[in-house]
Design a protein around this motif. Sequence first.
Motif, PDB file in Angstrom:
ATOM      1  N   SER A  26       0.826  -1.210   0.000  1.00 34.46           N
ATOM      2  CA  SER A  26       0.000   0.000   0.000  1.00 34.46           C
ATOM      3  C   SER A  26       0.862   1.263   0.000  1.00 34.46           C
ATOM      4  CB  SER A  26      -0.944   0.006   1.200  1.00 34.46           C
ATOM      5  OG  SER A  26      -1.902  -1.031   1.083  1.00 34.46           O
ATOM      6  N   ALA A  27       1.995   1.219   0.697  1.00 35.79           N
ATOM      7  CA  ALA A  27       2.908   2.363   0.690  1.00 35.79           C
ATOM      8  C   ALA A  27       3.409   2.632  -0.720  1.00 35.79           C
ATOM      9  CB  ALA A  27       4.084   2.106   1.635  1.00 35.79           C
ATOM     10  N   ARG A  28       3.687   1.571  -1.462  1.00 31.55           N
ATOM     11  CA  ARG A  28       4.137   1.730  -2.845  1.00 31.55           C
ATOM     12  C   ARG A  28       3.023   2.262  -3.736  1.00 31.55           C
ATOM     13  NH1 ARG A  28       8.570  -2.639  -4.619  1.00 31.55           N
ATOM     14  NH2 ARG A  28       9.677  -2.873  -2.663  1.00 31.55           N
ATOM     15  N   ALA A  29       1.798   1.795  -3.485  1.00 28.77           N
ATOM     16  CA  ALA A  29       0.659   2.296  -4.258  1.00 28.77           C
ATOM     17  C   ALA A  29       0.464   3.787  -4.019  1.00 28.77           C
ATOM     18  CB  ALA A  29      -0.604   1.523  -3.880  1.00 28.77           C
ATOM     19  N   ILE A  30       0.558   4.205  -2.755  1.00 33.88           N
ATOM     20  CA  ILE A  30       0.428   5.630  -2.420  1.00 33.88           C
ATOM     21  C   ILE A  30       1.514   6.437  -3.101  1.00 33.88           C
ATOM     22  CG2 ILE A  30       0.613   7.304  -0.522  1.00 33.88           C
ATOM     23  CD1 ILE A  30      -0.650   5.078   1.276  1.00 33.88           C
ATOM     24  N   ALA A  31       2.741   5.951  -3.032  1.00 34.31           N
ATOM     25  CA  ALA A  31       3.869   6.662  -3.653  1.00 34.31           C
ATOM     26  C   ALA A  31       3.690   6.765  -5.157  1.00 34.31           C
ATOM     27  CB  ALA A  31       5.177   5.949  -3.318  1.00 34.31           C
ATOM     28  N   GLU A  32       3.170   5.709  -5.777  1.00 28.22           N
ATOM     29  CA  GLU A  32       2.962   5.756  -7.227  1.00 28.22           C
ATOM     30  C   GLU A  32       1.912   6.796  -7.593  1.00 28.22           C
ATOM     31  OE1 GLU A  32       2.135   3.032 -11.164  1.00 28.22           O
ATOM     32  OE2 GLU A  32       1.886   2.099  -9.196  1.00 28.22           O
ATOM     33  N   CYS A  59      -4.297   3.413   2.708  1.00 27.50           N
ATOM     34  CA  CYS A  59      -3.429   3.777   3.832  1.00 27.50           C
ATOM     35  C   CYS A  59      -2.380   2.695   4.028  1.00 27.50           C
ATOM     36  CB  CYS A  59      -4.243   3.951   5.117  1.00 27.50           C
ATOM     37  SG  CYS A  59      -5.508   5.225   5.042  1.00 27.50           S
ATOM     38  N   SER A  60      -1.309   3.055   4.710  1.00 28.76           N
ATOM     39  CA  SER A  60      -0.249   2.107   5.017  1.00 28.76           C
ATOM     40  C   SER A  60       0.204   2.303   6.457  1.00 28.76           C
ATOM     41  CB  SER A  60       0.942   2.315   4.070  1.00 28.76           C
ATOM     42  OG  SER A  60       2.057   1.550   4.482  1.00 28.76           O
ATOM     43  N   ARG A  61       0.568   1.198   7.103  1.00 33.96           N
ATOM     44  CA  ARG A  61       1.111   1.300   8.460  1.00 33.96           C
ATOM     45  C   ARG A  61       2.522   1.880   8.446  1.00 33.96           C
ATOM     46  NH1 ARG A  61      -1.038  -3.748   7.795  1.00 33.96           N
ATOM     47  NH2 ARG A  61      -2.911  -4.266   8.980  1.00 33.96           N
ATOM     48  N   LEU A  62       3.142   1.925   7.267  1.00 34.80           N
ATOM     49  CA  LEU A  62       4.549   2.334   7.171  1.00 34.80           C
ATOM     50  C   LEU A  62       4.739   3.832   6.969  1.00 34.80           C
ATOM     51  CD1 LEU A  62       5.839  -0.576   4.904  1.00 34.80           C
ATOM     52  CD2 LEU A  62       5.843  -0.442   7.396  1.00 34.80           C
ATOM     53  N   SER A 120      -1.986  -0.483 -12.840  1.00 34.88           N
ATOM     54  CA  SER A 120      -0.986  -0.906 -11.858  1.00 34.88           C
ATOM     55  C   SER A 120      -1.712  -1.443 -10.628  1.00 34.88           C
ATOM     56  CB  SER A 120      -0.096   0.288 -11.482  1.00 34.88           C
ATOM     57  OG  SER A 120       0.980  -0.110 -10.685  1.00 34.88           O
ATOM     58  N   MET A 121      -1.484  -2.715 -10.302  1.00 35.82           N
ATOM     59  CA  MET A 121      -2.232  -3.401  -9.250  1.00 35.82           C
ATOM     60  C   MET A 121      -1.308  -3.827  -8.109  1.00 35.82           C
ATOM     61  SD  MET A 121      -5.278  -4.474 -11.077  1.00 35.82           S
ATOM     62  CE  MET A 121      -5.604  -6.217 -10.988  1.00 35.82           C
ATOM     63  N   TYR A 122      -1.806  -3.711  -6.878  1.00 36.56           N
ATOM     64  CA  TYR A 122      -1.042  -4.100  -5.687  1.00 36.56           C
ATOM     65  C   TYR A 122      -1.900  -5.013  -4.817  1.00 36.56           C
ATOM     66  CZ  TYR A 122       2.070  -0.219  -6.897  1.00 36.56           C
ATOM     67  OH  TYR A 122       2.948   0.623  -7.547  1.00 36.56           O
ATOM     68  N   GLY A 123      -1.313  -6.119  -4.327  1.00 37.04           N
ATOM     69  CA  GLY A 123      -2.086  -6.988  -3.451  1.00 37.04           C
ATOM     70  C   GLY A 123      -1.355  -8.255  -3.053  1.00 37.04           C
ATOM     71  N   LEU A 124      -2.113  -9.174  -2.479  1.00 43.22           N
ATOM     72  CA  LEU A 124      -1.593 -10.453  -1.999  1.00 43.22           C
ATOM     73  C   LEU A 124      -1.775 -11.538  -3.060  1.00 43.22           C
ATOM     74  CD1 LEU A 124      -3.279 -10.466   1.534  1.00 43.22           C
ATOM     75  CD2 LEU A 124      -0.847 -10.072   1.099  1.00 43.22           C
ATOM     76  N   ARG A 125      -0.927 -12.570  -2.983  1.00 42.96           N
ATOM     77  CA  ARG A 125      -1.127 -13.755  -3.818  1.00 42.96           C
ATOM     78  C   ARG A 125      -1.911 -14.823  -3.068  1.00 42.96           C
ATOM     79  NH1 ARG A 125       4.525 -15.895  -5.906  1.00 42.96           N
ATOM     80  NH2 ARG A 125       5.173 -15.251  -3.818  1.00 42.96           N
ATOM     81  N   MET A 126      -1.560 -15.000  -1.786  1.00 39.77           N
ATOM     82  CA  MET A 126      -2.052 -16.132  -1.003  1.00 39.77           C
ATOM     83  C   MET A 126      -3.075 -15.711   0.048  1.00 39.77           C
ATOM     84  SD  MET A 126      -0.468 -19.167  -1.509  1.00 39.77           S
ATOM     85  CE  MET A 126       1.072 -19.833  -2.173  1.00 39.77           C
ATOM     86  N   SER A 127      -4.088 -16.550   0.237  1.00 38.63           N
ATOM     87  CA  SER A 127      -4.961 -16.388   1.394  1.00 38.63           C
ATOM     88  C   SER A 127      -4.268 -17.032   2.597  1.00 38.63           C
ATOM     89  CB  SER A 127      -6.307 -17.077   1.154  1.00 38.63           C
ATOM     90  OG  SER A 127      -6.177 -18.484   1.295  1.00 38.63           O
ATOM     91  N   TRP A 128      -4.815 -16.837   3.783  1.00 36.40           N
ATOM     92  CA  TRP A 128      -4.196 -17.427   4.974  1.00 36.40           C
ATOM     93  C   TRP A 128      -4.350 -18.943   4.999  1.00 36.40           C
ATOM     94  CZ3 TRP A 128      -7.330 -20.143   8.295  1.00 36.40           C
ATOM     95  CH2 TRP A 128      -8.702 -19.888   8.241  1.00 36.40           C
ATOM     96  N   LYS A 129      -5.129 -19.489   4.054  1.00 35.89           N
ATOM     97  CA  LYS A 129      -5.258 -20.943   3.965  1.00 35.89           C
ATOM     98  C   LYS A 129      -4.144 -21.565   3.136  1.00 35.89           C
ATOM     99  CE  LYS A 129     -10.247 -21.091   4.606  1.00 35.89           C
ATOM    100  NZ  LYS A 129     -11.513 -21.629   4.112  1.00 35.89           N
TER     101      LYS A 129
END
Length: 210
Positions: A26-32, A59-62, A120-129
Amino acid sequence: MLTSKRRRKKMGFYKVTVGVMGSSKSARAIAEVQNLKVRNLKTLVIKPELDTRDGGYICSRLIKDKVKADILLNPEESLPIDEIISNNYDYIVVDEFHMLSEMQVKELYQISAISSTNVSMYGLRMSWKGTPFSSAALALAYADEIEIIKMVDKDQHTLSHHIKYTNGIPSPLGENENTIVVGDLDKTSYTTVSKLDFYKIYKMLGQVEK
């Protein structure tokens, strides 16, 4: 040759950036987004409505900065493709794209294919499963460019999986939940681990093959 050049100008690129939780997606998305706006490039910011943690903002925690989303997408909602193309956006930036539907991922790809808008897309690959999000698998297949944000543990094992803990105990993989969300932090937490640690923990619980 001129015809070929004209065709290339009409097509945008489709970039997918993936990483584990806490890897600065998310920090990278904001910066972009900030960088694109400084360059006066017309930018559309999208995030899924399912991401309720920060409301209508990325938003980002960073970092302290945040960016307001122009569109909050409901899982059942189609993108207004014709309207987006007619607005001549230079870029579409999407955060937490793994929470989009497969249809929405496909529509974003179509926009990049039939217009000059870059996606330009930002996200996760894996679920917690420990299984890929279907939307992430599709996006990675469509991508013109893939960036994997690499994080490692102290033994230099790549961090690729997440474990969900409820009251300090790893949650059963059979739970009827397919997304990572932020819930009651007193009861629920997520830890980023390597696939080695993921399988060690769930092997002990008898939930994966030995």
